[in-house]
Design an enzyme around this catalytic site. Structure first.
Site, short mmCIF file in Angstrom:
data_model
loop_
_atom_site.label_atom_id
_atom_site.label_comp_id
_atom_site.label_asym_id
_atom_site.label_seq_id
_atom_site.Cartn_x
_atom_site.Cartn_y
_atom_site.Cartn_z
N SER A 76 1.45 -1.07 0.21
CA SER A 76 -0.20 0.37 -0.03
C SER A 76 0.98 1.19 -0.19
O SER A 76 1.56 1.36 0.25
CB SER A 76 -0.92 -0.36 1.85
OG SER A 76 -1.96 -1.14 1.15
N1 SAH Z 1 -0.64 -4.35 3.95
C1 SAH Z 1 -0.95 -4.83 3.02
C2 SAH Z 1 -1.61 -4.62 1.27
C3 SAH Z 1 -0.93 -5.65 0.79
S1 SAH Z 1 -2.26 -5.74 -0.92
C4 SAH Z 1 1.09 -4.32 2.46
O1 SAH Z 1 1.38 -3.62 3.61
O2 SAH Z 1 1.49 -4.44 1.85
C5 SAH Z 1 -3.81 -6.56 -0.01
C6 SAH Z 1 -3.30 -8.25 0.29
O3 SAH Z 1 -4.60 -8.60 0.82
C7 SAH Z 1 -2.59 -9.29 -0.68
O4 SAH Z 1 -1.59 -9.65 -0.55
C8 SAH Z 1 -3.83 -10.37 -0.92
O5 SAH Z 1 -3.93 -11.30 -1.61
C9 SAH Z 1 -4.54 -10.63 0.32
N2 SAH Z 1 -5.54 -11.02 -0.02
C10 SAH Z 1 -7.12 -10.37 -0.40
N3 SAH Z 1 -7.65 -11.61 -0.16
C11 SAH Z 1 -7.43 -11.72 0.96
C12 SAH Z 1 -7.96 -13.07 2.31
N4 SAH Z 1 -9.62 -12.92 1.81
N5 SAH Z 1 -7.48 -13.81 3.15
C13 SAH Z 1 -6.08 -12.32 3.23
N6 SAH Z 1 -6.10 -12.08 2.74
C14 SAH Z 1 -6.06 -11.68 1.33
#
Ligand code: SAH
Length: 227
Positions: A76
């Protein structure tokens, strides 16, 4: 300042585009964009974001932008991480926090520096493995992580004082709302691509949920199942 004193690995210091100066410039920018919470700014100033992305992109680590982390996912934007963290701790620092969507692990690392215990769930195994390696390298021992569909939360560890969702579902997940403790706060993006809103939900002492819309945002989708 971080509550937890840790000895950072040498590569956490950074050089040139990943130096402390680059981090300080990012902090100035976040302040100019309206981030006010000194605890949040202090943690972002310390935390080596360049260790949460691929080396090939490291020179862009302190730009205020989302960056690819593989598997079609992104780390993010620092402003969004800062704002969501501010919203989460505004009415008191929560003790136990659940994060859905570990991704690179950066948001989780920010939380780990501020609260007692972080629980994080990621559905893509490879991303979770990389994130765990980073937590170990940085000595973050107050994080528990799990490979699962985060839409179900983490029932065995519920209730949580705060829940942070970092991928956008069509609506708020009932399982997550149920796992929020009374007086707890949940921050989550909700809605289809192009029309997502950041919501904050506060649960009152009687267990009722009060929701407010905070901002327009852009997140990757919250998907079902594991990969
Ligand atoms: N907090 C992260 C943001 C990553 S983007 C950071 O700081 O880098 C969002 C993430 O949510 C992705 O890695 C994606 O695989 C995950 N995601 C999407 N749907 C999900 C679900 N149902 N359960 C767990 N993770 C999920």
């Amino acid at each position: 300042m971080s509550r937890f004193v840790r000895t950072p690995p040498p590569e956490a210091r950074g050089l040139g585009m990943t130096s402390q100066r680059a981090r300080d410039r990012l902090i100035e920018r976040l302040v100019a964009e309206g981030i006010r919470d000194q605890r949040v700014l202090g943690v972002l100033r310390q935390l080596p974001r360049h260790l949460f992305i691929d080396e090939a992109l490291a020179t862009r680590a302190y730009e205020d932008t989302a960056l690819p982390i593989g598997q079609g996912q992104t780390i993010s934007q620092p402003y969004v991480v800062a704002r969501m963290t501010e919203l989460l701790i505004e009415n008191g620092v929560p003790r136990r926090v659940l994060e859905i969507g570990t991704g690179s692990g950066y948001q989780c690392a920010v939380l780990s520096s501020l609260v007692e215990q972080v629980f994080t769930v990621e559905r893509i195994d490879e991303l979770l493995r990389n994130a765990r390696r980073r937590f170990r390298k940085l000595g973050m021992s107050n994080i528990r992580s799990r490979h699962d569909d985060g839409r179900l939360g983490w029932p065995d560890e519920a209730p949580f004082d705060a829940i942070l969702v970092t991928a956008a579902g069509a609506d708020l997940e009932n399982a997550l709302l149920d796992q929020l403790a009374p007086q707890g706060v949940l921050v989550a993006p909700v809605g289809p691509p192009g029309r997502q809103e950041l919501l904050r939900v506060c649960r009152d002492a009687d267990g009722a949920w009060q929701r407010e819309t905070v901002a327009a945002v852009s997140f990757v989708p919250l998907l079902g199942g594991v990969a």
